[in-house]
Write an enzyme that holds these catalytic residues in place. Structure first.
Site, PDB file in Angstrom:
ATOM      1  N   ASN A  30     -58.386  13.957  48.779  1.00  9.97           N
ATOM      2  CA  ASN A  30     -58.868  13.920  47.630  1.00  9.97           C
ATOM      3  C   ASN A  30     -58.601  13.090  47.095  1.00  9.97           C
ATOM      4  OD1 ASN A  30     -60.720  16.620  47.270  1.00  9.97           O
ATOM      5  ND2 ASN A  30     -58.099  18.099  47.005  1.00  9.97           N
ATOM      6  N   ARG A  31     -59.445  12.700  46.250  1.00  7.96           N
ATOM      7  CA  ARG A  31     -59.069  11.572  45.487  1.00  7.96           C
ATOM      8  C   ARG A  31     -58.555  11.637  44.224  1.00  7.96           C
ATOM      9  NH1 ARG A  31     -62.156   7.401  46.333  1.00  7.96           N
ATOM     10  NH2 ARG A  31     -63.894   8.238  47.024  1.00  7.96           N
TER      11      ARG A  31
END
Ligand code: C5P
Length: 220
Positions: A30-31
């Site tokens: 995930n960012r």
């Protein structure tokens, strides 16, 4: 050091992304930079709490005075959170990967068979597990990064995950990795809008809110 309203309180915080391996050299993630979660952990420590920070892979240095556990995957994060219980409060800030890959033991080779298909398996929901845990912390706070229908989603998340409070932020802008954040606090009592401020200021306000809620003797 000034006032330490959280002295004697134990708080578990998750932060950062999780990395889910595809094979020994690749992963999905995930960012998330971990900045908001680390800022919250640091502020809780400043207010006197015994802080256990369970962090996914980030570029951030360990926080001084905080018990750090570094993990890679959602399942490792879940185990580290469980090991840190019992606690007075849990604040789940991590951007946990919703799915993991049925990982390959060997590196996937580029070849004539074309692109490989990945089989995804659902990861455990760490926040929901804590919210419904037999030794549930008195105060459970989750985050909700949304790009649309922020309030409706946050409200349903409250109930589903057994949280007392959801800190909802609109990540359609450049919040992920940035220094600023704009959040709305969703609880059974309603919604509170906070203006845009730095992640450090969000952490300051949230840590004081935690102190206030843990100061009373009843359930927050
Ligand atoms: O469902 P969603 O991912 O939007 O929920 C976000 C909240 O739930 C965050 O507090 C996040 O840390 C937590 N979460 C979790 N474990 C998951 C997924 C989300 O703890 N597998």
């Amino acid at each position: 050091r000034g006032q330490q309203p959280l002295k004697g309180k134990r708080v578990v915080v998750t932060a950062g992304p999780t990395h889910e391996p595809i094979d020994p050299v690749r992963y999905i993630a995930n960012r998330s930079s971990g900045r908001q979660g680390y800022a919250i952990a640091a502020m809780l420590e400043t207010l006197g709490a015994e802080v256990h920070l369970v962090s996914g892979p980030t570029a951030l240095p360990d926080l001084v005075g905080v018990h750090m556990t570094r993990v890679e995957t959602a399942r490792e994060m879940q185990a580290a959170v469980a090991a840190a219980l019992p606690a007075d409060a849990a604040i789940m800030v991590a951007a946990v990967a919703d799915w993991r890959v049925e990982a390959m033991g060997q590196k996937i080779k580029k070849g004539s068979t074309g692109a490989p298909a990945l089989t995804l398996v659902e990861n455990p929901d760490i926040l929901a597990g804590i919210g419904h845990h037999p030794s549930r912390p008195r105060l459970v706070i989750g985050f909700a990064a949304e790009t649309e229908n922020l309030l409706v989603n946050a409200q349903s998340k409250l109930a589903r995950k057994g949280a007392d409070l959801i800190v909802a932020n609109d990540v359609s802008g450049d919040v992920m990795g940035g220094a600023n954040n704009r959040v709305r606090l969703v609880s059974k009592d309603g919604v509170e809008d906070w203006p845009e401020m730095t992640k450090r200021e969000v952490a300051w306000r949230l840590a004081h809110l935690v102190a206030e809620k843990l100061a009373g003797s009843e359930k927050p």
